[in-house]
Design a protein around this motif. Structure first.
Motif, PDB file in Angstrom:
ATOM      1  N   ASP A 222       0.842  -1.212   0.000  1.00 55.23           N
ATOM      2  CA  ASP A 222       0.000   0.000   0.000  1.00 55.23           C
ATOM      3  C   ASP A 222       0.874   1.257   0.000  1.00 55.23           C
ATOM      4  OD1 ASP A 222      -2.975  -1.097   1.191  1.00 55.23           O
ATOM      5  OD2 ASP A 222      -1.193  -2.301   1.592  1.00 55.23           O
ATOM      6  N   ILE A 223       1.952   1.196   0.793  1.00 54.50           N
ATOM      7  CA  ILE A 223       2.868   2.343   0.864  1.00 54.50           C
ATOM      8  C   ILE A 223       3.478   2.588  -0.513  1.00 54.50           C
ATOM      9  CG2 ILE A 223       5.040   3.182   1.874  1.00 54.50           C
ATOM     10  CD1 ILE A 223       4.224   1.430   4.404  1.00 54.50           C
ATOM     11  N   ALA A 224       3.933   1.506  -1.145  1.00 54.26           N
ATOM     12  CA  ALA A 224       4.554   1.625  -2.473  1.00 54.26           C
ATOM     13  C   ALA A 224       3.578   2.246  -3.473  1.00 54.26           C
ATOM     14  CB  ALA A 224       5.018   0.250  -2.956  1.00 54.26           C
ATOM     15  N   GLN A 225       2.320   1.854  -3.363  1.00 53.33           N
ATOM     16  CA  GLN A 225       1.276   2.390  -4.239  1.00 53.33           C
ATOM     17  C   GLN A 225       1.146   3.904  -4.079  1.00 53.33           C
ATOM     18  OE1 GLN A 225      -0.736  -0.513  -5.567  1.00 53.33           O
ATOM     19  NE2 GLN A 225      -0.762   0.994  -7.222  1.00 53.33           N
ATOM     20  N   LEU A 226       1.161   4.331  -2.823  1.00 52.89           N
ATOM     21  CA  LEU A 226       1.030   5.764  -2.528  1.00 52.89           C
ATOM     22  C   LEU A 226       2.260   6.544  -2.990  1.00 52.89           C
ATOM     23  CD1 LEU A 226      -0.474   5.524   1.084  1.00 52.89           C
ATOM     24  CD2 LEU A 226      -1.616   6.532  -0.900  1.00 52.89           C
TER      25      LEU A 226
ATOM     26  N   GLY B 299       3.505  17.253  -3.260  1.00 54.42           N
ATOM     27  CA  GLY B 299       3.577  15.897  -3.800  1.00 54.42           C
ATOM     28  C   GLY B 299       4.534  14.980  -3.045  1.00 54.42           C
ATOM     29  N   ASP B 300       5.390  15.564  -2.182  1.00 56.93           N
ATOM     30  CA  ASP B 300       6.303  14.758  -1.359  1.00 56.93           C
ATOM     31  C   ASP B 300       5.562  14.244  -0.127  1.00 56.93           C
ATOM     32  OD1 ASP B 300       8.222  15.371  -3.190  1.00 56.93           O
ATOM     33  OD2 ASP B 300       9.261  16.853  -1.936  1.00 56.93           O
ATOM     34  N   SER B 301       6.217  13.362   0.620  1.00 58.45           N
ATOM     35  CA  SER B 301       5.528  12.773   1.765  1.00 58.45           C
ATOM     36  C   SER B 301       6.493  12.347   2.868  1.00 58.45           C
ATOM     37  CB  SER B 301       4.690  11.579   1.308  1.00 58.45           C
ATOM     38  OG  SER B 301       5.488  10.709   0.536  1.00 58.45           O
ATOM     39  N   MET B 302       5.881  11.973   3.995  1.00 59.36           N
ATOM     40  CA  MET B 302       6.646  11.515   5.157  1.00 59.36           C
ATOM     41  C   MET B 302       5.962  10.277   5.722  1.00 59.36           C
ATOM     42  SD  MET B 302       7.924  13.903   8.272  1.00 59.36           S
ATOM     43  CE  MET B 302       9.115  13.327   9.477  1.00 59.36           C
ATOM     44  N   LEU B 303       6.757   9.254   6.036  1.00 56.65           N
ATOM     45  CA  LEU B 303       6.256   8.028   6.652  1.00 56.65           C
ATOM     46  C   LEU B 303       6.886   7.937   8.034  1.00 56.65           C
ATOM     47  CD1 LEU B 303       4.642   5.328   6.270  1.00 56.65           C
ATOM     48  CD2 LEU B 303       6.797   4.323   5.439  1.00 56.65           C
ATOM     49  N   ILE B 304       6.052   8.062   9.073  1.00 59.30           N
ATOM     50  CA  ILE B 304       6.609   8.207  10.422  1.00 59.30           C
ATOM     51  C   ILE B 304       5.934   7.266  11.412  1.00 59.30           C
ATOM     52  CG2 ILE B 304       5.107  10.262  10.744  1.00 59.30           C
ATOM     53  CD1 ILE B 304       7.312  11.362  12.626  1.00 59.30           C
ATOM     54  N   GLY B 305       6.741   6.586  12.211  1.00 62.46           N
ATOM     55  CA  GLY B 305       6.239   5.660  13.227  1.00 62.46           C
ATOM     56  C   GLY B 305       6.037   6.388  14.546  1.00 62.46           C
TER      57      GLY B 305
ATOM     58  N   ASP C 141      -0.668  16.960   5.376  1.00 67.43           N
ATOM     59  CA  ASP C 141      -1.987  16.333   5.377  1.00 67.43           C
ATOM     60  C   ASP C 141      -1.822  14.896   5.871  1.00 67.43           C
ATOM     61  OD1 ASP C 141      -3.319  18.514   4.242  1.00 67.43           O
ATOM     62  OD2 ASP C 141      -2.612  17.935   2.253  1.00 67.43           O
ATOM     63  N   ALA C 142      -2.655  14.517   6.836  1.00 70.86           N
ATOM     64  CA  ALA C 142      -2.607  13.139   7.336  1.00 70.86           C
ATOM     65  C   ALA C 142      -3.408  12.270   6.375  1.00 70.86           C
ATOM     66  CB  ALA C 142      -3.175  13.082   8.743  1.00 70.86           C
ATOM     67  N   GLN C 143      -2.703  11.680   5.398  1.00 67.43           N
ATOM     68  CA  GLN C 143      -3.429  10.990   4.337  1.00 67.43           C
ATOM     69  C   GLN C 143      -3.848   9.579   4.716  1.00 67.43           C
ATOM     70  OE1 GLN C 143      -1.838  11.207   0.327  1.00 67.43           O
ATOM     71  NE2 GLN C 143      -3.067   9.434  -0.251  1.00 67.43           N
TER      72      GLN C 143
ATOM     73  N   THR D  76       1.263  13.792   3.743  1.00 68.33           N
ATOM     74  CA  THR D  76       1.563  14.331   2.413  1.00 68.33           C
ATOM     75  C   THR D  76       1.516  15.862   2.429  1.00 68.33           C
ATOM     76  OG1 THR D  76      -0.769  14.107   1.830  1.00 68.33           O
ATOM     77  CG2 THR D  76       0.685  12.328   1.159  1.00 68.33           C
ATOM     78  N   ILE D  77       1.961  16.442   1.332  1.00 70.43           N
ATOM     79  CA  ILE D  77       1.952  17.890   1.188  1.00 70.43           C
ATOM     80  C   ILE D  77       1.166  18.227  -0.062  1.00 70.43           C
ATOM     81  CG2 ILE D  77       3.409  19.868   0.649  1.00 70.43           C
ATOM     82  CD1 ILE D  77       5.505  18.259   2.433  1.00 70.43           C
ATOM     83  N   SER D  78       0.084  18.980   0.136  1.00 66.78           N
ATOM     84  CA  SER D  78      -0.827  19.200  -0.990  1.00 66.78           C
ATOM     85  C   SER D  78      -0.681  20.610  -1.549  1.00 66.78           C
ATOM     86  CB  SER D  78      -2.263  18.966  -0.545  1.00 66.78           C
ATOM     87  OG  SER D  78      -2.570  19.846   0.521  1.00 66.78           O
ATOM     88  N   HIS D  79       0.118  21.456  -0.903  1.00 63.90           N
ATOM     89  CA  HIS D  79       0.240  22.825  -1.411  1.00 63.90           C
ATOM     90  C   HIS D  79       1.604  23.391  -1.080  1.00 63.90           C
ATOM     91  CE1 HIS D  79      -1.481  22.892   2.680  1.00 63.90           C
ATOM     92  NE2 HIS D  79      -0.639  23.865   2.864  1.00 63.90           N
TER      93      HIS D  79
END
Ligand code: AVJ
Length: 298
Positions: free
Chosen positions: A47-51, A163-169, A277-279, A295-298
């Protein structure tokens, strides 16, 4: 150590012995975060790879031994590169070299920096970068006071574009009994990890701490939503650190770590406040740990 509440920042835990002891903590029965996060990464990496999509530059904060990132590297298609960021230069170079061997087609760009400070990403143009993903596992953000955590999220936001993102535990709030057990394992590995700080000070700062006169103490502070770790002086004593005497009353403590716990909503609010944005969020069936895709939408 000169403040009314003596304190040492948790980043000093991680000398060679401390890093080994931390790896052992990750294996003890009571310490659920590591295995739960690995379970989440394994379950949801597709799912992460898809996003994330293709041609992503994967940036990791506090990469350490780079063990968890392998799960992502195996799942993400056509990566533009992998950029581990760590303050522990020697450890990182070693881990990066091993990683580069396992993934011969991967561009590994090791960066020695303190990601809690303001820093810039080095220019990277070897392969086309479609977007960037910051990977920050382990709930290390929990070591920071919420105000500092927001600062780190804002600083990360500045490194990213639309369009960039962050994956955080992020470790979750839960029954204090589970939390207290996780930081007071029966084998005493966490106690050894905490006390190793004093050993390190003895060796590196020419001090004379007697480890038998200090005690590991960890508890969940419900008002502050954090685990606190301390080293308790078992008696009145004076310790010399690099020729300077430090006095301890009986039961006086050195505060060595905070580990903040958040609800999913609390963390999403912080992320929003910092410009994300908490996607998506993934959690285990027992709601022990959360993995957030921001994610970052703007
Ligand atoms: C690496 C900061 C996530 O807070 O749980 C484990 C460190 N300290 N046992 C945590 C730690 C005691 C850990 N972090």
């Amino acid at each position: 150590m000169t403040q009314p509440q003596k304190a040492i920042a948790p980043k000093f835990f991680y000398d060679k012995r401390g890093s080994e002891l931390f790896d052992q903590i990750c294996e003890v029965e009571e310490y659920y975060p590591t295995r739960t996060e690995i379970h989440l990464l394994k379950t949801y990496c597709r799912d992460i790879a898809q996003l994330v999509g293709q041609d992503c530059l994967l940036i990791e904060y506090g990469s350490g031994s780079s063990a968890k990132v392998r799960l992502l590297l195996d799942a993400l298609p056509h990566l533009a590169g992998y950029m581990p960021i760590d303050i522990s230069q020697e450890h990182m170079l070693q881990a990066s070299a091993e990683l580069a061997q396992s993934y011969p087609d991967l561009d590994v760009i090791a960066v020695c920096a303190d990601y809690t400070q303001d820093f810039q990403l080095p220019p990277y143009s070897k392969k086309p970068v479609n977007h960037k993903l910051i990977f920050f596992p382990g709930s290390t953000i929990g070591n920071l006071h919420p105000q500092e955590a927001i600062h780190l999220l804002k600083q990360s936001r500045r490194l990213l574009d639309k369009g960039d993102s962050m994956l955080i535990g992020v470790d979750l709030k839960k029954d204090p009994a589970i939390l207290n057990a996780a930081y007071n394992d029966a084998q005493g590995v966490t106690a050894a990890f905490n006390l190793n700080l004093l050993d390190r000070i003895n060796q590196e700062l020419n001090a004379n701490f007697d480890l038998s006169h200090f005690h590991h103490w960890a508890f969940y502070n419900q008002d502050e939503s954090r685990i606190e770790m301390h080293l308790v002086s078992l008696k009145e004593q004076t310790v010399i650190i690099d020729k300077t005497p430090f006095h301890f009353r009986q039961d006086e403590t050195i505060h060595t770590e905070n580990s903040y716990k958040y609800s999913i909503e609390e963390f999403q609010d912080m992320a929003n406040y910092a410009g994300f944005d908490a996607q998506q969020v993934w959690t285990d069936a027992d709601h022990l740990f959360s993995l957030h895709y921001l994610t970052i939408s703007h």
